[in-house]
Design a protein around this motif. Structure first.
Motif, short mmCIF file in Angstrom:
data_model
loop_
_atom_site.label_atom_id
_atom_site.label_comp_id
_atom_site.label_asym_id
_atom_site.label_seq_id
_atom_site.Cartn_x
_atom_site.Cartn_y
_atom_site.Cartn_z
N TRP A 35 0.83 -1.21 0.00
CA TRP A 35 0.00 0.00 0.00
C TRP A 35 0.86 1.26 0.00
O TRP A 35 0.50 2.28 -0.57
CB TRP A 35 -0.91 -0.02 1.22
CG TRP A 35 -2.11 0.86 1.09
CD1 TRP A 35 -2.30 2.07 1.68
CD2 TRP A 35 -3.29 0.62 0.32
NE1 TRP A 35 -3.51 2.60 1.33
CE2 TRP A 35 -4.15 1.73 0.49
CE3 TRP A 35 -3.69 -0.41 -0.51
CZ2 TRP A 35 -5.38 1.81 -0.13
CZ3 TRP A 35 -4.93 -0.33 -1.12
CH2 TRP A 35 -5.75 0.77 -0.93
N LEU A 36 2.03 1.15 0.64
CA LEU A 36 2.92 2.30 0.75
C LEU A 36 3.55 2.65 -0.60
O LEU A 36 3.71 3.82 -0.95
CB LEU A 36 4.02 2.01 1.76
CG LEU A 36 4.85 3.19 2.27
CD1 LEU A 36 3.99 4.12 3.09
CD2 LEU A 36 6.02 2.70 3.10
N LEU A 37 3.90 1.61 -1.40
CA LEU A 37 4.63 1.82 -2.65
C LEU A 37 3.74 1.82 -3.89
O LEU A 37 4.23 2.10 -4.98
CB LEU A 37 5.70 0.73 -2.82
CG LEU A 37 6.80 0.68 -1.77
CD1 LEU A 37 7.74 -0.48 -2.04
CD2 LEU A 37 7.58 1.99 -1.72
N TYR A 38 2.46 1.51 -3.72
CA TYR A 38 1.61 1.34 -4.89
C TYR A 38 1.47 2.64 -5.67
O TYR A 38 1.58 2.67 -6.89
CB TYR A 38 0.24 0.83 -4.47
CG TYR A 38 -0.67 0.50 -5.63
CD1 TYR A 38 -0.37 -0.56 -6.47
CD2 TYR A 38 -1.81 1.26 -5.89
CE1 TYR A 38 -1.19 -0.88 -7.54
CE2 TYR A 38 -2.63 0.95 -6.95
CZ TYR A 38 -2.32 -0.12 -7.78
OH TYR A 38 -3.13 -0.42 -8.84
N SER A 39 1.23 3.75 -4.98
CA SER A 39 1.11 5.05 -5.65
C SER A 39 1.22 6.15 -4.60
O SER A 39 1.18 5.89 -3.40
CB SER A 39 -0.22 5.17 -6.40
OG SER A 39 -1.31 5.24 -5.49
N HIS A 175 -0.98 -0.77 -15.61
CA HIS A 175 -1.81 -1.90 -15.23
C HIS A 175 -1.00 -3.08 -14.68
O HIS A 175 -1.59 -4.00 -14.08
CB HIS A 175 -2.62 -2.37 -16.44
CG HIS A 175 -1.80 -2.83 -17.60
ND1 HIS A 175 -1.16 -1.94 -18.44
CD2 HIS A 175 -1.48 -4.07 -18.05
CE1 HIS A 175 -0.50 -2.61 -19.37
NE2 HIS A 175 -0.67 -3.90 -19.16
N ILE A 176 0.31 -3.08 -14.87
CA ILE A 176 1.12 -4.18 -14.35
C ILE A 176 1.91 -3.78 -13.10
O ILE A 176 2.59 -4.63 -12.51
CB ILE A 176 2.09 -4.73 -15.41
CG1 ILE A 176 3.18 -3.71 -15.73
CG2 ILE A 176 1.35 -5.15 -16.66
CD1 ILE A 176 4.29 -4.28 -16.57
N ARG A 177 1.83 -2.53 -12.70
CA ARG A 177 2.56 -2.09 -11.51
C ARG A 177 2.12 -2.86 -10.27
O ARG A 177 2.95 -3.28 -9.46
CB ARG A 177 2.36 -0.59 -11.29
CG ARG A 177 3.15 0.29 -12.23
CD ARG A 177 2.84 1.76 -11.98
NE ARG A 177 3.01 2.13 -10.60
CZ ARG A 177 4.17 2.54 -10.09
NH1 ARG A 177 5.23 2.63 -10.85
NH2 ARG A 177 4.26 2.86 -8.80
N GLY A 178 0.81 -3.05 -10.14
CA GLY A 178 0.30 -3.79 -8.99
C GLY A 178 0.78 -5.23 -8.99
O GLY A 178 1.11 -5.79 -7.93
N ASP A 179 0.83 -5.86 -10.17
CA ASP A 179 1.29 -7.24 -10.26
C ASP A 179 2.76 -7.36 -9.86
O ASP A 179 3.13 -8.26 -9.10
CB ASP A 179 1.10 -7.78 -11.69
CG ASP A 179 -0.35 -7.84 -12.10
OD1 ASP A 179 -1.22 -7.79 -11.19
OD2 ASP A 179 -0.63 -7.92 -13.30
N ILE A 180 3.59 -6.45 -10.37
CA ILE A 180 5.02 -6.50 -10.05
C ILE A 180 5.25 -6.28 -8.56
O ILE A 180 6.01 -7.00 -7.92
CB ILE A 180 5.78 -5.44 -10.88
CG1 ILE A 180 5.72 -5.80 -12.37
CG2 ILE A 180 7.23 -5.34 -10.43
CD1 ILE A 180 6.32 -4.75 -13.28
N LEU A 181 4.56 -5.28 -8.00
CA LEU A 181 4.74 -4.98 -6.58
C LEU A 181 4.24 -6.14 -5.71
O LEU A 181 4.85 -6.47 -4.69
CB LEU A 181 4.00 -3.70 -6.23
CG LEU A 181 4.17 -3.18 -4.80
CD1 LEU A 181 5.65 -2.99 -4.48
CD2 LEU A 181 3.42 -1.87 -4.62
N ALA A 182 3.13 -6.77 -6.11
CA ALA A 182 2.61 -7.91 -5.35
C ALA A 182 3.59 -9.08 -5.37
O ALA A 182 3.80 -9.75 -4.34
CB ALA A 182 1.27 -8.34 -5.91
N LEU A 183 4.22 -9.33 -6.51
CA LEU A 183 5.20 -10.42 -6.60
C LEU A 183 6.42 -10.12 -5.75
O LEU A 183 6.95 -11.02 -5.07
CB LEU A 183 5.61 -10.62 -8.06
CG LEU A 183 4.53 -11.19 -8.99
CD1 LEU A 183 4.98 -11.13 -10.44
CD2 LEU A 183 4.21 -12.63 -8.59
N ILE A 184 6.90 -8.88 -5.77
CA ILE A 184 8.05 -8.51 -4.94
C ILE A 184 7.72 -8.68 -3.46
O ILE A 184 8.52 -9.24 -2.68
CB ILE A 184 8.48 -7.07 -5.23
CG1 ILE A 184 9.04 -6.96 -6.66
CG2 ILE A 184 9.54 -6.60 -4.23
CD1 ILE A 184 9.36 -5.54 -7.08
#
Length: 251
Positions: A35-39, A175-184
């Motif tokens: 949540w901190l890094l998403y936006s 649209h892929i920022r959330g996916d990348i951040l979730a995987l990290i």
């Protein structure tokens, strides 16, 4: 956002009921970091949400005295009851595993529970007898592949996470920022949980971990290929314009 919060709450509740309190803490940390890094908007939400939470935590001792509420220590013990026998057994397994490694087994004893059981027999006591894993993923990694294998794994994972963070902050595909951040967050959370758990003792956990690694590597490669394609297109376009300008001048 609402669906994300519902999924998060359901995950925390199910893991809490299952009894894995360490996993609950890790999920809370993962969600906070995500949540901190998403936006920048989510960053503002987190900051403003922490202000009343901090005020409540600081002022809770005064409220407890005024209204006769239980102390913070009592609340923590009620929420996270400590299983003394299990904690003692895990500590003894970790202690015995460290002694086994310090006895010269720095090159690894091989993967699997049977290899560890055979090697650990000489270092176990009554409490830790019958252990099938070292009690910590990081000790498990050293026991399996030795110091060299553990160092190689750490370097590879750090490199992958750094490239993933670079992709997260440079990609123009929102649209892929959330996916990348979730995987990290998933990879880092698994490794954090591995401090007190042998996450690879369960093949399903190992499979999920490497699926996250593979997906993150795929996103990084896709973004790199897209950037290279754009740079080639820009170069070809500028090269074509230069040829046209020179041709028109000569003509």
């Amino acid at each position: 956002i609402a669906s994300m919060l519902v999924i998060f709450a359901a995950s925390v509740f199910s893991i809490f009921i299952y009894g894995s309190y360490e996993a609950v803490v890790v999920i809370l940390i993962e969600f906070f970091v995500f949540w901190l890094l998403y936006s920048h908007k989510s960053l503002s939400v987190v900051v403003f949400a922490l202000i009343p939470l901090g005020i409540f935590i600081v002022g809770y001792p005064l409220l407890a005295r005024a209204f006769g509420l239980p102390s913070i220590n009592e609340v923590i013990k009620a929420i996270l009851p400590l299983n003394a026998p299990e904690a003692s057994s895990r500590a003894e397994v970790i202690k015995g595993s460290i002694n086994m490694l310090l006895d010269g087994n720095f090159s690894g004893i091989g993967s699997g529970t049977h290899a560890f059981e055979l090697a650990f027999q000489e270092y176990s006591n009554v409490i830790s007898a019958g252990a099938t894993a070292p009690g910590s993923f990081w000790l498990q990694l050293i026991c399996w592949s030795g110091i060299g294998g553990a160092i190689s794994f750490i370097i590879s994972i750090i490199s992958l996470i750094l490239k993933g963070m670079a992709t997260l902050f440079t990609t123009d595909k929102k649209h892929i920022r959330g996916d990348i951040l979730a995987l990290i967050c998933g990879i880092c959370g698994s490794l954090l949980l591995g401090i007190v758990n042998c996450i690879w003792s369960d093949p399903r956990m190992m499979y999920l971990f490497w699926v996250c690694v593979a997906l993150l590597a795929g996103y990084i490669k896709d973004n790199t290929d897209t950037d290279n394609k754009k740079s080639h297109e820009l170069y070809d376009e500028s090269f074509t314009k230069d040829i046209k300008i020179k041709f028109n001048k000569n003509y």
